[in-house]
Design a protein around this motif. Sequence first.
Motif, PDB file in Angstrom:
ATOM      1  N   GLY A 134      37.311  53.972  43.378  1.00 53.62           N
ATOM      2  CA  GLY A 134      38.340  53.837  42.844  1.00 53.62           C
ATOM      3  C   GLY A 134      39.615  52.943  42.273  1.00 53.62           C
ATOM      4  N   GLN A 135      40.560  52.461  43.918  1.00 53.09           N
ATOM      5  CA  GLN A 135      40.705  51.734  43.822  1.00 53.09           C
ATOM      6  C   GLN A 135      40.224  50.486  44.255  1.00 53.09           C
ATOM      7  N   ALA A 136      39.404  50.597  44.638  1.00 55.51           N
ATOM      8  CA  ALA A 136      39.331  48.896  44.585  1.00 55.51           C
ATOM      9  C   ALA A 136      38.685  48.586  43.067  1.00 55.51           C
ATOM     10  N   ALA A 137      38.099  49.227  42.564  1.00 51.65           N
ATOM     11  CA  ALA A 137      37.974  49.322  40.983  1.00 51.65           C
ATOM     12  C   ALA A 137      39.444  49.125  40.410  1.00 51.65           C
ATOM     13  N   GLN A 138      40.302  48.856  40.131  1.00 51.12           N
ATOM     14  CA  GLN A 138      41.995  48.885  39.775  1.00 51.12           C
ATOM     15  C   GLN A 138      42.753  47.353  40.657  1.00 51.12           C
ATOM     16  N   VAL A 139      41.482  46.653  41.466  1.00 49.66           N
ATOM     17  CA  VAL A 139      42.494  45.907  41.902  1.00 49.66           C
ATOM     18  C   VAL A 139      41.951  44.386  40.881  1.00 49.66           C
ATOM     19  N   ALA A 140      43.235  43.947  40.538  1.00 53.79           N
ATOM     20  CA  ALA A 140      43.005  42.514  39.756  1.00 53.79           C
ATOM     21  C   ALA A 140      41.931  41.365  39.940  1.00 53.79           C
ATOM     22  N   GLY A 141      41.321  41.191  39.070  1.00 50.03           N
ATOM     23  CA  GLY A 141      40.033  40.272  38.904  1.00 50.03           C
ATOM     24  C   GLY A 141      39.153  40.678  39.876  1.00 50.03           C
ATOM     25  N   VAL A 142      38.423  41.686  40.675  1.00 53.60           N
ATOM     26  CA  VAL A 142      37.132  42.406  40.401  1.00 53.60           C
ATOM     27  C   VAL A 142      36.648  42.716  39.724  1.00 53.60           C
ATOM     28  N   ASN A 143      35.121  42.622  39.291  1.00 55.40           N
ATOM     29  CA  ASN A 143      34.410  41.905  37.746  1.00 55.40           C
ATOM     30  C   ASN A 143      33.713  43.421  38.532  1.00 55.40           C
ATOM     31  N   GLY A 181      43.302  45.571  37.417  1.00 53.59           N
ATOM     32  CA  GLY A 181      41.890  44.691  37.277  1.00 53.59           C
ATOM     33  C   GLY A 181      41.053  46.631  36.661  1.00 53.59           C
ATOM     34  N   SER A 182      39.788  46.913  36.126  1.00 47.77           N
ATOM     35  CA  SER A 182      38.813  47.744  35.826  1.00 47.77           C
ATOM     36  C   SER A 182      37.619  47.351  35.508  1.00 47.77           C
ATOM     37  N   ALA A 183      37.519  47.412  36.530  1.00 46.81           N
ATOM     38  CA  ALA A 183      35.879  47.016  37.419  1.00 46.81           C
ATOM     39  C   ALA A 183      34.748  48.172  37.215  1.00 46.81           C
ATOM     40  N   ASP A 204      32.628  35.538  39.848  1.00 47.13           N
ATOM     41  CA  ASP A 204      32.571  37.127  39.743  1.00 47.13           C
ATOM     42  C   ASP A 204      32.549  37.683  40.966  1.00 47.13           C
ATOM     43  N   ALA A 205      33.798  37.908  41.236  1.00 49.61           N
ATOM     44  CA  ALA A 205      33.788  38.661  42.402  1.00 49.61           C
ATOM     45  C   ALA A 205      33.458  40.130  42.757  1.00 49.61           C
ATOM     46  N   VAL A 206      32.324  40.544  43.678  1.00 47.06           N
ATOM     47  CA  VAL A 206      32.122  41.874  43.473  1.00 47.06           C
ATOM     48  C   VAL A 206      32.379  42.405  44.353  1.00 47.06           C
ATOM     49  N   LEU A 207      33.012  43.789  44.936  1.00 49.24           N
ATOM     50  CA  LEU A 207      33.147  44.440  46.086  1.00 49.24           C
ATOM     51  C   LEU A 207      32.383  45.770  46.623  1.00 49.24           C
ATOM     52  N   PRO A 243      47.795  38.109  48.756  1.00 47.36           N
ATOM     53  CA  PRO A 243      46.636  39.189  47.796  1.00 47.36           C
ATOM     54  C   PRO A 243      46.839  38.854  46.632  1.00 47.36           C
ATOM     55  N   VAL A 244      45.857  39.353  45.674  1.00 42.88           N
ATOM     56  CA  VAL A 244      46.062  39.333  44.646  1.00 42.88           C
ATOM     57  C   VAL A 244      46.486  41.281  44.360  1.00 42.88           C
ATOM     58  N   ALA A 245      47.043  41.218  42.994  1.00 42.13           N
ATOM     59  CA  ALA A 245      47.494  42.418  42.356  1.00 42.13           C
ATOM     60  C   ALA A 245      46.197  43.557  43.214  1.00 42.13           C
TER      61      ALA A 245
END
Lengths: 269, 560, 311
Positions: free
Chosen positions: C46-55, C162-164, C31-34, C156-158
């Motif tokens: 809000g932007q971080a939540a959209q990053v691909a692969g972020v849980n 994402g929707s964390a 799991d990846a937590v930002l 970089p990931v997209a």
Amino acid sequence: MLTMQAAPVGLDINAKRQNSMKVLVTVKRVLDYNVKVRVKADRSDVDLANVKMALNPFCEIAVEEAVRLKEAGVATEVVVVSIGPKAVQEQIRTALALGADRGIHIETENSPESLSVAKLLAKVVADEQPGLVILGKQAIDSDNNQTGQMLAALTGLSQGTFASEVKIEGDEALVTREVDGGLQTLGLKLPAIVTTDLRLNEPRYASLPNIMKAKKKPLDVKTPADLGVELRAHTELLSVEPPAERKGGIKVGSVAELVEKLKNEAKVI
Amino acid sequence: MSEAVNAAERESMEFDVVIVGAGPAGLSAAIRLMQQAQDAERELSVCVVEKGSEVGAHILSGAVIEPRALAELFPDWAERGAPLNTAVTADEMYLLQNATSARRIPNALVPKTMHNEGNYVASLGNLCRWLAEQAEALGVEIFPGFAASEVLYHTDGELKGAVKGIATGDMGIGHDGQPKDSYMPGMELHAKVTLFTEGCRGHLGKQLIERFALDKDADPQHYGIGIKELWDIDPAKHQPGLVVHGSGWPLQGDASGGFFLYHAENSQVVVGLIVDLNYSNPWLSPFDEFQRLKHHPLFAQTLDGGKRVSYGARAITKGGFNSLPKMTMPGALLLGCDAGTLNFSKIKGTHTAMKSGLIAAESVFEALGKNDSAGQEIAAFTDAFKASWLYDELYRSRNFGPAMHKFGVLLGGAFNFVDQNLCGGKLPITLHDTKPDYAQLKPAAQSPKIDYPKPDGKLSFDKLSSVFLSNTNHEEDQPSHLQLTDASIPIAVNLPTWAEPAQRFCPAGVYEIVEEASGPRFQINAQNCVHCKTCDIKDPSQNITWVTPEGGGGPTYPNM
Amino acid sequence: MATLIIAEHDNSILKPATLNTVAAAAAIGGDAVLLVAGEGCQAVAGQAAQVAGVNKVLLADNAAYGHQLAENVAPLVAELAKSAGFEYVLAPATTTGKNLLPRVAALLDVGQLSDIVSVESADTFKRPIYAGNAIATVKSLDAIKVITVRGTAFDPVAAEGGSASIEAVTAVHDAGLSRFVGEEVAKSDRPELTAARVIISGGRGMGNGENFALLEKVADKLGAAVGASRAAVDAGFVPNDMQVGQTGKIVAPELYIAVGISGAIQHLAGMKDSKVIVAINKDEEAPIFQVADYGLVADLFDAVPELEASL
């Protein structure tokens, strides 16, 4: 905090208060920056046999800054510490020749990892009670850029990393830091930990008389056991290899083709 | 900045003996001085200044070392850990006929002086590092990173004109000649006796020879340029102690010289070429001769699959006995390769340089025991030198170089075989070689162009990637240490006459002719300089003077 | 297995370096937590939540974290790492990440691996030493692995997709040891050589100093810094501080354009770690082409103006 408008009397009082400050500087012995590093044939490490070793350039800047603080009347004593085999005394002597007052050598078999170094230094800080500790931001061998920050954590002190300017004002150090995209200035409560960046100062040359005098300056030798620190490995070096050689790419026929490739293939413009 | 201003700012320090250059001669002298002082329980202050950033940084030699002088200095050198670790196990000599074939010369026909039983393949840089440790343990003050830039003379009284010591160079002068923030004036180091041991073509030694006319009874000095590389090779091909020498291809015409390939320790070999600097073809490039030499099967079979580790070059004083200047003058001695004590018939200068230092130390120590020893000429040195094995050795070899120069490699070699092996160097004739090397160049138009192959990046390389491996660096913002007496000569004289040979004789790419819209321009890349001194020697107009850059600049040779 | 990733941001925008670091976390797996620690940084979360692969995104929004002072943020990170059982703590090897993470590692009594360029296994990584002249393979022996990541080594990931979930962290650490005084954003239109994303350098082929104006025009369009080879500096075209190379500055931009530079090894030593190298030189034998991703054999006085016009 003192301001520029303060009366001259105030300046004097302030100077006296600062006058009790001791500065601790750390130095590391590393491969001379002019020497090309070479990986051993068995790839176990880099080859340091018979190559010139020198004072880490960032540490040299740290020493210079400390000596300037002393010359400016801000610091009273500059104590230099190094950790490693006996040979590191050569770098301590270099620092003494540049103007440090006395040396501490913590003798270890090899060059310990950053956290171990920080633990040893934390004990020295506890013993010496410096008002300021100045370290190089990184050593040019391991390129870790960790020890200063770790020391700050272990001592619970403030940190000003990558400093390009250090001013002592009252009980605060104003440190200008080189950060991505510009400069940032922090006010650090003293005592503080500062790590140096390249533009902090241009170190002086050691003069012949000072090199001779440095041989007579006091140098204490201690062991990790004396300081009550047990060294522990946190990492294991498995192998070292030379960097991959860069291969030539393609020839393009025109500027238009170049721009197209940079946009669509490499995606860098 | 005027000298007067400098002199006013400079501080001075006093020593009994100041030694210029931490090479084998200087360090041997320093050690012997201290050994005698300890034996006699006398106080003695000896200081060595060294322009390299550390002892050994500027030392470059083959080297096969004859331990005779070392054994006189330290009979227990082996127990003390002197880094002579690889005894010579085999001697081979070849004459290369062309790019592919070689003829082995039977050992019985090789001049005796070229036999190496009892000698060691070693790094002279490492030996000097070790000697420096011994010297420091005896109380010698060694200051690496400080270049002696100027000879000081007594200016009045009885000693007027005698050498008073040296001054180290100013540090922190910008390229415009103005002091920078880091400016630190040089120091005057005064001594009762100053020993100049700068190595071949020392820039102060050159001034002393001229000022005191030390060479007035000697033939002109002769030089070679030695270019050397250190290689890691396939351990399967490594034969520790194997020593290979030879001559012939690729040098052509009247160009002479010799190559070496020594198997050292740790699966390393050193390979090099010495080109005599009396060659006449201005198109010749010693660097490129060396690069193509390595493609000869004799070398390629050893080097193939290996990796080049280091590179360097250094001029060699090879005139020998006939060219040896007077070595004493009031207040100073000129020793080792700074004077020219190398024995070219052995291609060895280490043991002779060390011996010159030992003899000097003994004469100087004796003189210092007397009153008023400061600034005196130590005549006792000359007598001790003449009574030594060093003198005998150089005398016996006096014809070796001139024979090669006069008769060429083959006939000269035959002469040397007769002279050295059958007559022990006692043939009752002395050959002289009276034309200086710089005067030998013929005009470019009268000389055949030499078409050197492109480096392949495996066995052969270009100059800049070679200099890269010498770890050479100079502080960028400083005046050029390669000075032109007349800045117009390279383009106005050297280019039309000799196609500016500095482009080719410099092994470090310091000199370039840059074609610009306004015409050709002479560019000096002083930062590349490996301090070999060839330009100072070979420039046909004698227009280039090598002076010391800021201390610590230059190559940083490891294991060379 | 979970990785805590320190988001790089300025309280309003999530910086791209974060995306490279998430990519490194993805290479490790789990799991990846930002963590977004700052002040008034809701938008960043809000932007971080959209990053691909972020849980998951942890948002610590407090005045104490406003300037991301290491003295205040490090205890927060250490506390999160310990209490939530993260096995990895990652940050971009930016000045912010380099300032913060060793302090975190020391608080956790673990070592740190700086500037990794590859993930070899769960505990083994590669990182450059000796200014990139050697690559070390290093195994971490610690339970919690604290790592800074060299951005250019990981694609970089997209930034979207994402929707964390966003979770607020209320813990406040204010050590009271340091205070923010001010900052000065590099005001030059052109970035510093060592910090530039794009560099265009000229060699002796430029002919003279005035011709560097050609490069400056391209640099202005690309937001690039202008450098030079030693040959150009030695020839007196431009000052020393523009020199890229062994004795000058060591640079590793995303794009390095070498114009009229032959490519002597001394120069290559200073720029070989650039991600993409372009060489423009009329000598097709020039060694620079051996390392260039894109080579253009052309007269620079034609090619450079044309390049400028087409950007």
